[in-house]
Design an enzyme around this catalytic site. Structure first.
Site, PDB file in Angstrom:
ATOM      1  N   ARG A  50      68.900  11.435 120.132  1.00 54.15           N
ATOM      2  CA  ARG A  50      69.565  11.797 121.382  1.00 54.15           C
ATOM      3  C   ARG A  50      70.527  12.968 121.172  1.00 54.15           C
ATOM      4  O   ARG A  50      70.651  13.840 122.032  1.00 54.15           O
ATOM      5  CB  ARG A  50      70.312  10.585 121.951  1.00 54.15           C
ATOM      6  CG  ARG A  50      70.932  10.852 123.321  1.00 54.15           C
ATOM      7  CD  ARG A  50      71.500   9.598 123.955  1.00 54.15           C
ATOM      8  NE  ARG A  50      72.668   9.105 123.245  1.00 54.15           N
ATOM      9  CZ  ARG A  50      73.309   7.974 123.549  1.00 54.15           C
ATOM     10  NH1 ARG A  50      72.875   7.224 124.560  1.00 54.15           N
ATOM     11  NH2 ARG A  50      74.352   7.592 122.866  1.00 54.15           N
ATOM     12  N   LYS A 149      74.925  14.213 126.402  1.00 56.20           N
ATOM     13  CA  LYS A 149      76.168  13.593 125.935  1.00 56.20           C
ATOM     14  C   LYS A 149      77.053  14.706 125.369  1.00 56.20           C
ATOM     15  O   LYS A 149      77.146  14.908 124.157  1.00 56.20           O
ATOM     16  CB  LYS A 149      75.857  12.517 124.894  1.00 56.20           C
ATOM     17  CG  LYS A 149      76.877  11.422 124.882  1.00 56.20           C
ATOM     18  CD  LYS A 149      76.384  10.197 124.188  1.00 56.20           C
ATOM     19  CE  LYS A 149      77.509   9.300 123.754  1.00 56.20           C
ATOM     20  NZ  LYS A 149      78.404   8.865 124.822  1.00 56.20           N
ATOM     21  N   GLU A 182      76.128   4.985 136.933  1.00 53.87           N
ATOM     22  CA  GLU A 182      76.550   4.248 135.731  1.00 53.87           C
ATOM     23  C   GLU A 182      78.054   4.080 135.780  1.00 53.87           C
ATOM     24  O   GLU A 182      78.694   4.465 136.753  1.00 53.87           O
ATOM     25  CB  GLU A 182      76.119   4.996 134.462  1.00 53.87           C
ATOM     26  CG  GLU A 182      76.707   6.388 134.356  1.00 53.87           C
ATOM     27  CD  GLU A 182      76.305   7.129 133.079  1.00 53.87           C
ATOM     28  OE1 GLU A 182      75.800   6.493 132.142  1.00 53.87           O
ATOM     29  OE2 GLU A 182      76.511   8.344 133.038  1.00 53.87           O
TER      30      GLU A 182
HETATM   31  N1  PXG Z   1      77.089   6.055 129.859  1.00 53.23           N
HETATM   32  C1  PXG Z   1      78.011   6.917 129.405  1.00 53.23           C
HETATM   33  C2  PXG Z   1      78.552   7.945 130.315  1.00 53.23           C
HETATM   34  C3  PXG Z   1      78.438   6.845 128.071  1.00 53.23           C
HETATM   35  O1  PXG Z   1      79.339   7.713 127.598  1.00 53.23           O
HETATM   36  C4  PXG Z   1      76.980   4.943 127.764  1.00 53.23           C
HETATM   37  C5  PXG Z   1      76.571   5.092 129.080  1.00 53.23           C
HETATM   38  C6  PXG Z   1      76.337   3.890 126.926  1.00 53.23           C
HETATM   39  O2  PXG Z   1      75.402   4.469 126.030  1.00 53.23           O
HETATM   40  P1  PXG Z   1      75.069   3.839 124.629  1.00 53.23           P
HETATM   41  O3  PXG Z   1      74.078   4.756 124.022  1.00 53.23           O
HETATM   42  O4  PXG Z   1      76.361   3.799 123.864  1.00 53.23           O
HETATM   43  O5  PXG Z   1      74.537   2.488 124.866  1.00 53.23           O
HETATM   44  C7  PXG Z   1      77.907   5.850 127.226  1.00 53.23           C
HETATM   45  C8  PXG Z   1      78.355   5.794 125.803  1.00 53.23           C
HETATM   46  C9  PXG Z   1      84.499   4.849 125.148  1.00 53.23           C
HETATM   47  C10 PXG Z   1      83.248   5.631 124.928  1.00 53.23           C
HETATM   48  O6  PXG Z   1      85.524   5.216 124.570  1.00 53.23           O
HETATM   49  C11 PXG Z   1      82.038   5.185 125.419  1.00 53.23           C
HETATM   50  C12 PXG Z   1      80.871   5.905 125.197  1.00 53.23           C
HETATM   51  C13 PXG Z   1      80.965   7.056 124.508  1.00 53.23           C
HETATM   52  C14 PXG Z   1      82.163   7.501 124.054  1.00 53.23           C
HETATM   53  C15 PXG Z   1      83.324   6.794 124.242  1.00 53.23           C
HETATM   54  O7  PXG Z   1      84.460   3.886 125.911  1.00 53.23           O
HETATM   55  N2  PXG Z   1      79.719   5.357 125.721  1.00 53.23           N
END
Ligand code: PXG
Length: 290
Positions: A50, A149, A182
């Site tokens: 990713r 991301k 989301e």
């Molecule tokens: N949506 C967004 C916008 C994210 O940033 C997720 C979904 C979940 O994706 P994954 O691949 O982790 O299952 C994310 C990722 C935090 C934090 O501090 C959270 C993310 C990234 C960076 C920081 O809560 N989540």
């Protein structure tokens, strides 16, 4: 703590990047948040894949191969003696000029931080979260596509501030058409009459690694799953709801915009999927200490 920057390890005090790095000046870069469980880096290959997709969308050339990045990530865990925890992997556009043109940045920088993790309090897993929908709309897919991301998280941070102002821990972001996209750092799932639903990527959701893991678990458990457009109404009348993310894993939601979800307690499908998810964390990923 030992932090990896461009092939070398530095103490936290010496881990520095240039103030001319476009990651700082413009949020020009990409990142991943990754978990280690039980001496393994969970879904590391998927995170690296990713990361390369995000970089490709920004025409950002990562100066390492995927395998070199995998090795550097595992080595960073080793250097810090970590078997469980959280990894932040960043690729910034690198040092450039004060103009925003990325062609002035000859080489991207790779930074890897491996640390322990601050989890949600156990109470939320037992009792479920209360969340709200916020006014800030998810970025358009034709702007900074939410699938990327990137280091520019202001869209999510604005929504998080609105969640903070409402006194809750997470917020549902709708897209510009009014469909559920989301949360600020988590994907959204609902359960209705035994079926699992999550918004499609085209609604403005990240291609979440935890989201994919939960969809895999549902398939294996014979729980039907689909990715339709979802409205707030669909969420309000759901039997169960939960959020997924690398940091949160799977956290149940019991109230949205004042509407109690189902019977107001974390539901049985959520519990089944969480148990399956936890099992997967025991066997998946690159081993840290052989
Ligand atoms: N949506 C967004 C916008 C994210 O940033 C997720 C979904 C979940 O994706 P994954 O691949 O982790 O299952 C994310 C990722 C935090 C934090 O501090 C959270 C993310 C990234 C960076 C920081 O809560 N989540």
């Amino acid at each position: 703590m030992k932090i990896y920057i461009d092939g070398q390890f530095y103490s936290e005090a010496d881990a520095k990047i240039s103030v001319f790095d476009h990651g700082l000046l413009y949020g020009d870069g990409v990142f991943e948040g990754i978990r280690m469980y039980h001496n393994r880096v969970f879904k590391l290959r998927e995170h690296i894949e990713r990361l390369f997709w995000s970089a490709k969308a920004l025409l950002l050339e990562i100066p390492m191969t995927p395998q070199e990045l995998i090795d550097a990530t595992v080595e960073t865990c080793r250097q810090n003696g970590l078997r469980d925890g959280y990894i932040r992997l960043l690729v910034t556009r690198g040092k450039g000029t004060l103009g925003l043109d990325p062609r002035r940045c000859p080489k991207a920088s790779v930074i890897i931080i491996a640390s322990t993790i601050q989890l949600y309090p156990e109470k939320y897993y037992q009792e479920g979260l209360t969340i709200v929908t916020v006014p800030t709309t998810r970025n358009l897919v034709n702007s900074v596509n939410p699938a990327i991301k990137s280091l520019n998280y202001l869209n999510n941070i604005l929504a998080r501030i609105e969640a903070n102002n409402a006194g809750v821990e997470e917020a549902i972001m709708l897209n510009s058409d009014g469909f559920v996209a989301e949360c600020t750092g988590d994907n959204v799932f609902i359960v209705q009459k035994g079926k699992l639903f999550t918004p499609p990527l085209s609604a403005g959701a990240l291609y979440g690694i935890t989201r994919n893991t939960v969809l895999d678990a549902a398939r294996e458990l014979g729980i039907p799953a689909a990715e339709p457009q979802l409205t707030r109404y669909d969420v309000y009348i759901a039997d169960e709801m939960f959020l997924t993310g690398t940091a949160a894993e799977m956290v149940p939601v019991v109230k949205v915009d004042g509407r109690v979800i189902g019977d107001g307690k974390p539901g049985p499908v959520t519990a089944k999927l969480l148990a399956a998810f936890r099992e997967k964390t025991k066997t998946d990923g690159e081993v840290i200490f052989p």
